[in-house]
Design a protein around this motif. Structure first.
Motif, mmCIF file in Angstrom:
data_model
loop_
_atom_site.group_PDB
_atom_site.id
_atom_site.type_symbol
_atom_site.label_atom_id
_atom_site.label_comp_id
_atom_site.label_asym_id
_atom_site.label_seq_id
_atom_site.Cartn_x
_atom_site.Cartn_y
_atom_site.Cartn_z
ATOM 1 N N ASP A 238 0.822 -1.203 0.000
ATOM 2 C CA ASP A 238 0.000 0.000 0.000
ATOM 3 C C ASP A 238 0.862 1.261 0.000
ATOM 4 N N ALA A 239 0.174 2.384 -0.151
ATOM 5 C CA ALA A 239 0.816 3.693 -0.037
ATOM 6 C C ALA A 239 -0.008 4.542 0.923
ATOM 7 N N LEU A 240 0.671 5.416 1.632
ATOM 8 C CA LEU A 240 0.017 6.280 2.616
ATOM 9 C C LEU A 240 0.161 7.739 2.195
ATOM 10 N N PHE A 241 -0.964 8.439 2.212
ATOM 11 C CA PHE A 241 -0.986 9.861 1.858
ATOM 12 C C PHE A 241 -1.364 10.684 3.093
ATOM 13 N N PHE A 242 -0.870 11.907 3.120
ATOM 14 C CA PHE A 242 -1.250 12.878 4.145
ATOM 15 C C PHE A 242 -1.632 14.146 3.392
ATOM 16 N N ALA A 243 -2.925 14.523 3.454
ATOM 17 C CA ALA A 243 -3.436 15.671 2.705
ATOM 18 C C ALA A 243 -3.962 16.733 3.655
ATOM 19 N N GLY A 244 -3.652 17.988 3.372
ATOM 20 C CA GLY A 244 -4.119 19.094 4.199
ATOM 21 C C GLY A 244 -4.700 20.207 3.353
ATOM 22 N N ILE A 245 -5.778 20.814 3.832
ATOM 23 C CA ILE A 245 -6.434 21.897 3.090
ATOM 24 C C ILE A 245 -5.593 23.162 3.216
ATOM 25 N N ASP A 246 -5.404 23.857 2.098
ATOM 26 C CA ASP A 246 -4.607 25.085 2.086
ATOM 27 C C ASP A 246 -5.409 26.273 2.620
ATOM 28 N N ASP A 247 -4.760 27.079 3.444
ATOM 29 C CA ASP A 247 -5.280 28.389 3.872
ATOM 30 C C ASP A 247 -6.630 28.331 4.579
ATOM 31 N N VAL A 248 -6.874 27.288 5.360
ATOM 32 C CA VAL A 248 -8.128 27.243 6.114
ATOM 33 C C VAL A 248 -8.157 28.341 7.180
#
Length: 560
Positions: free
Chosen positions: A168-178
């Motif tokens: 598998d692969a693991l991603f970490f995503a974050g919303i910009d400029d919240v």
């Protein structure tokens, strides 16, 4: 059969009906069943008004096979053992209810036994339990997996990776400029953006992976069969899903984007926490490149940079400890808005060599990574016990890290200091966060028992974030629940937060615990929380962290 009764009076029946419950008496030798109040029985079991007094066969016909067997077993066991029984069962479909609780016992009557039982509707209780069960795995705002459940799945995945059965692969995503959205439009609009982003990630993934909300504006994503092509395609799909259209909110349309970091999961990835750390490091690097950026974890650059930062921060923390530049700020905890302040939470602070304050988020996470946090825990305890000895009219709360609890040497050192200062321990409360505590309940229980033996109180901090089981709450002998601030802030305008706070308060009362509401930021929230029954208030509206107040004429002293 008639509705005649062997019970005391109409008064009993009226009281039972008012509380949504009633009683019955059943004689198995004759098959007679008598209700304390027929009207209340109709209310509990949903019988129509024109239905005559229901007998035992009518009652049992409403139960599904599984619940019917469970009830029969409970009743017969109670009869054989001459004991009481309690059974819960659904009337009809288990998922829909309604639900009834039955408590009864057998009493001798003439030459036979009669069953005396109390029945009551428990629909609201079941709804609360269902909601708490849901929140144990799912994020309330987005409906996706919460941090705890996502990490559990990640840990399961890592075991498969190490066994060679997963790639598998693991991603970490974050919303910009919240932060900008929050400042410009308010928290409600920011929440709408978070929900929409979660929905778009869900659509972009399809059946190719799972994800959860692991922090306020950040998501962890697991993608199956994480080949290089799959990783790049997944990142592209998620970023394109953000660009497909603006997010429609109550404040109008808002454009959104995300930064994404990713790492391949291999046998060398280590633990779930280490894998998540690598994905987060890649995310940090992507964010430095600007909005809507993607970065794959590269060990050669990220780890070298991290080691350099770790060495620098290690020196900063150790010098501050040696130079006595670690000190405390004190935030008031009160029973009501107008109450006199006699209780405070001790918050750790640090000054640099020039005398400027170093923000806690800049050194506490680093201390945890570097294995130095137990030194800070010990210094905070030393300062707090000194303050208690010098100020006999105050009580203090101190925070403790899980790293100190789980290390036998440092735990014993911590306990030794409490033992040496036992005279002030009855005014000291030790706080451990809920998410840390549930990671190893047995170690937590042993440590809690030890500190309470000296007279200290024990509090769970950030309660509501980790969803501790009822069994664990009882096992730990907890004195205080500090309700997580995310459920307190803005509670006066949020029906969802009000419901959750009421549920937590009911839970605390049932276990004989006091409650503290954190992040109390305005008068409306404070007044509503007291009306709901919160025992203590803490937050910027009550008082910001500051030096400990001195008696008039007392010489100024530094908390070092």
């Amino acid at each position: 059969m008639t509705a005649q009764t062997h019970f005391a009076s109409e008064t009993v029946g009226l009281a039972l009906e008012a509380t949504g419950q009633t009683m019955f008496e059943y004689d198995p030798s004759t098959g007679d069943l008598a209700w304390a109040d027929l009207s209340a029985a109709r209310s509990v079991f949903g019988f129509e008004e024109n239905v005559s007094a229901p007998g035992m066969s009518e009652l049992l016909s409403m139960l599904g096979n599984e619940h019917l067997v469970q009830r029969e077993r409970a009743v017969e066991t109670a009869r054989a053992e001459k004991s009481a029984y309690t059974i819960e069962y659904a009337l009809g479909d288990e998922a829909e209810g309604p639900w009834v609780e039955e408590r009864g016992t057998w009493l001798p009557h003439g030459g036979t036994d009669k069953l005396i039982a109390m029945v009551r509707r428990i629909d609201e209780q079941k709804r609360r339990e269902k909601n708490l069960s849901y929140l144990a795995s799912y994020d309330e705002l987005t409906g996706q997996l919460n941090r705890m459940r996502f990490i559990e799945i990640l840990e399961e995945t890592m075991r498969g990776v190490k066994a060679g059965t997963r790639h598998d692969a693991l991603f970490f995503a974050g919303i910009d400029d919240v932060g900008t959205i929050n400042n410009d439009f308010g928290i409600d609009v920011a929440d709408q953006v978070i929900v929409e982003v979660a929905q778009r990630i869900d659509r972009a993934l399809g059946n190719g992976g799972i994800f959860g909300r692991v922090a306020g504006t950040k998501f962890g994503i697991l993608v199956h069969e994480g080949s290089p092509d799959t990783v790049l395609k997944t990142a592209r799909n998620i970023m394109n899903a953000m660009r497909e259209s603006i997010v429609l909110t109550q404040a109008g349309g808002i454009g959104v984007s995300v930064c994404i970091g990713a790492t391949y999961l291999t046998k060398e990835s280590g633990s779930a926490a280490q894998a998540l750390s690598c994905a987060e490091a890649a995310f940090d690097q992507a964010r430095r490149q600007g909005a809507s950026s993607f970065q794959l974890f590269r060990e050669d650059t990220d780890l070298a940079s991290q080691r350099r930062k770790n060495n620098e921060m290690s020196d900063v923390i150790l010098r501050a400890l040696n130079d006595r530049r670690i000190y405390l700020a004190y935030q008031p905890i009160v029973t009501d808005i107008t109450s006199e302040v006699t209780k405070y939470e001790c918050l750790i602070r640090m000054r640099d060599e020039n005398g400027s304050e170093v923000p806690a988020p800049s050194f506490i996470p680093a201390a945890e990574r570097l294995g130095l946090v137990h030194l800070l825990d010990r210094r905070v305890l030393e300062l707090a016990t000194k303050d208690l000895a010098q100020n006999p009219d105050i009580a203090l709360n101190v925070n403790l890290s899980w790293e100190t609890v789980r290390d036998p040497v440092w735990a014993e050192g911590y306990l030794s200091h409490l033992r040496a200062n036992a005279r002030v321990c009855d005014r000291l409360t030790i706080e451990l966060t809920e998410t840390q505590m549930v990671d190893a309940i047995e170690s937590s229980r042993e440590f809690v028992a030890a500190i309470k033996s000296f007279g200290c109180k024990f509090a769970i901090d950030d309660f509501g974030a980790g969803y501790t089981s009822f069994r664990n709450l009882k096992a730990l002998d907890i004195d205080v629940l500090k309700i997580d601030g995310s459920f307190v802030s803005g509670v006066s305008t949020s029906r969802e937060n009000q419901l959750f706070v009421r549920t937590l308060l009911d839970l605390a009362r049932n276990f004989g615990m006091k409650t503290v509401a954190e992040w109390v930021d305005d008068e409306n929230d404070a007044q509503l929380l007291k009306a709901l029954g919160v025992d203590y208030l803490q937050g910027y509206y009550i008082g910001k962290p500051a030096p400990l107040p001195r008696a008039e004429g007392e010489e100024e002293r530094l908390a070092v």
